[in-house]
Design a protein around this motif. Sequence first.
Motif, PDB file in Angstrom:
ATOM      1  N   ALA A 199       0.832  -1.206   0.000  1.00 11.30           N
ATOM      2  CA  ALA A 199       0.000   0.000   0.000  1.00 11.30           C
ATOM      3  C   ALA A 199       0.865   1.254   0.000  1.00 11.30           C
ATOM      4  CB  ALA A 199      -0.931  -0.010   1.208  1.00 11.30           C
ATOM      5  N   LEU A 200       1.962   1.219   0.739  1.00 12.17           N
ATOM      6  CA  LEU A 200       2.888   2.349   0.774  1.00 12.17           C
ATOM      7  C   LEU A 200       3.541   2.539  -0.589  1.00 12.17           C
ATOM      8  CD1 LEU A 200       4.553   4.536   2.117  1.00 12.17           C
ATOM      9  CD2 LEU A 200       5.933   2.746   3.218  1.00 12.17           C
ATOM     10  N   TYR A 201       3.978   1.457  -1.183  1.00 11.61           N
ATOM     11  CA  TYR A 201       4.590   1.516  -2.512  1.00 11.61           C
ATOM     12  C   TYR A 201       3.611   2.086  -3.535  1.00 11.61           C
ATOM     13  CZ  TYR A 201       6.049  -0.188  -7.099  1.00 11.61           C
ATOM     14  OH  TYR A 201       6.364  -0.260  -8.432  1.00 11.61           O
ATOM     15  N   GLU A 202       2.385   1.612  -3.509  1.00  8.34           N
ATOM     16  CA  GLU A 202       1.394   2.056  -4.490  1.00  8.34           C
ATOM     17  C   GLU A 202       1.085   3.540  -4.344  1.00  8.34           C
ATOM     18  OE1 GLU A 202      -1.822  -0.648  -3.835  1.00  8.34           O
ATOM     19  OE2 GLU A 202      -1.005  -2.171  -5.223  1.00  8.34           O
ATOM     20  N   ALA A 203       1.067   4.044  -3.120  1.00  9.42           N
ATOM     21  CA  ALA A 203       0.817   5.472  -2.908  1.00  9.42           C
ATOM     22  C   ALA A 203       1.952   6.313  -3.477  1.00  9.42           C
ATOM     23  CB  ALA A 203       0.635   5.750  -1.423  1.00  9.42           C
ATOM     24  N   ARG A 207       2.109   8.931  -6.958  1.00 12.86           N
ATOM     25  CA  ARG A 207       2.482  10.325  -6.685  1.00 12.86           C
ATOM     26  C   ARG A 207       1.442  11.026  -5.800  1.00 12.86           C
ATOM     27  NH1 ARG A 207       6.910  11.672  -9.532  1.00 12.86           N
ATOM     28  NH2 ARG A 207       7.322  10.644 -11.539  1.00 12.86           N
ATOM     29  N   ASP A 208       0.993  10.309  -4.789  1.00 14.46           N
ATOM     30  CA  ASP A 208      -0.012  10.845  -3.856  1.00 14.46           C
ATOM     31  C   ASP A 208       0.658  11.023  -2.495  1.00 14.46           C
ATOM     32  OD1 ASP A 208      -2.125  11.289  -2.073  1.00 14.46           O
ATOM     33  OD2 ASP A 208      -3.497  10.033  -3.236  1.00 14.46           O
ATOM     34  N   PRO A 209       1.206  12.222  -2.201  1.00 17.49           N
ATOM     35  CA  PRO A 209       1.961  12.407  -0.959  1.00 17.49           C
ATOM     36  C   PRO A 209       1.140  12.207   0.312  1.00 17.49           C
ATOM     37  CG  PRO A 209       1.651  14.496  -2.097  1.00 17.49           C
ATOM     38  CD  PRO A 209       1.225  13.425  -3.043  1.00 17.49           C
ATOM     39  N   GLN A 210      -0.117  12.652   0.297  1.00 17.45           N
ATOM     40  CA  GLN A 210      -0.932  12.492   1.505  1.00 17.45           C
ATOM     41  C   GLN A 210      -1.195  11.017   1.787  1.00 17.45           C
ATOM     42  OE1 GLN A 210      -4.634  14.656   1.490  1.00 17.45           O
ATOM     43  NE2 GLN A 210      -5.249  13.936   3.510  1.00 17.45           N
ATOM     44  N   ARG A 211      -1.542  10.266   0.747  1.00 14.05           N
ATOM     45  CA  ARG A 211      -1.798   8.832   0.942  1.00 14.05           C
ATOM     46  C   ARG A 211      -0.518   8.103   1.328  1.00 14.05           C
ATOM     47  NH1 ARG A 211      -2.957   4.285  -2.916  1.00 14.05           N
ATOM     48  NH2 ARG A 211      -2.754   5.749  -4.642  1.00 14.05           N
ATOM     49  N   ALA A 212       0.620   8.534   0.771  1.00 16.42           N
ATOM     50  CA  ALA A 212       1.897   7.899   1.103  1.00 16.42           C
ATOM     51  C   ALA A 212       2.240   8.134   2.568  1.00 16.42           C
ATOM     52  CB  ALA A 212       3.004   8.445   0.206  1.00 16.42           C
ATOM     53  N   ARG A 213       2.053   9.362   3.035  1.00 15.04           N
ATOM     54  CA  ARG A 213       2.322   9.661   4.456  1.00 15.04           C
ATOM     55  C   ARG A 213       1.434   8.805   5.343  1.00 15.04           C
ATOM     56  NH1 ARG A 213       4.391  14.217   7.062  1.00 15.04           N
ATOM     57  NH2 ARG A 213       4.322  15.417   5.102  1.00 15.04           N
TER      58      ARG A 213
END
Length: 240
Positions: A199-203, A207-213
């Motif tokens: 899930a972290l990789y996919e975020a 290129r979705d910084p909020q979802r990655a955080r």
Amino acid sequence: MLTKSLTLTEQVAGKLAGDIAAGVYPVGGKLPTGKALAQLYGVSAAVIREATERLRAQGLVESRQGAGCTVVSRTASRGFQVPGRIALDRAQLASVYELRMELEGGAAALAATRRTDADLATMARCLADLENHLRHPEEGVEQDIGFHAAIAVATHNTYYQQLLQYLNLQVRAAVRMARENTLQHQAELVGDVQREHIALYEAIAARDPQRARQAAVFHLQRAAARLRLDFASLDTPSSS
């Protein structure tokens, strides 16, 4: 001769630090390879990795992938340091996870903004290797750390990379404890850990910084929960 009064990591790190101070390994020179050191001291490659990370945290050596460890100072730094033996203290372990949530959440958001295709390829390789070693304690730790390190590299901010590298000893102990705990007591959750990584990789890929955080913080929160760490114990007690 190595004794049982200290951990093997502490003994090897102490011996190497002493040799550096004595000039056996001069500033600007390199330490022997990890394989050579493991043979010299009769310990595993994992012990050597942890010992050299301890030296790096003390400011004695620097290392680069494929280039080995270079001696940069004969005396240890007296600046900011994080205790290395966090596995012995659950309060310190909780503190490291709390710190990682802030640092790695920010790194994931920045990586989502700046990552390159090459960065993504590195993360994907780490995930594939991790998938192949989900139930292997030592190799799983190495691949897990490699994935998080790849995210730090994808920030293209050298200070994120250097700070997270400085914390490698603590992160390694935290990751090892989390993975060993899951394998021994919650083996059915091993797949959940991998899905959190994906899930972290996919975020980051999206290129979705909020979802990655959020994915990075959620992953570390779940790891802390699997370890049953108590963050409330870190709150500053009220004065009497």
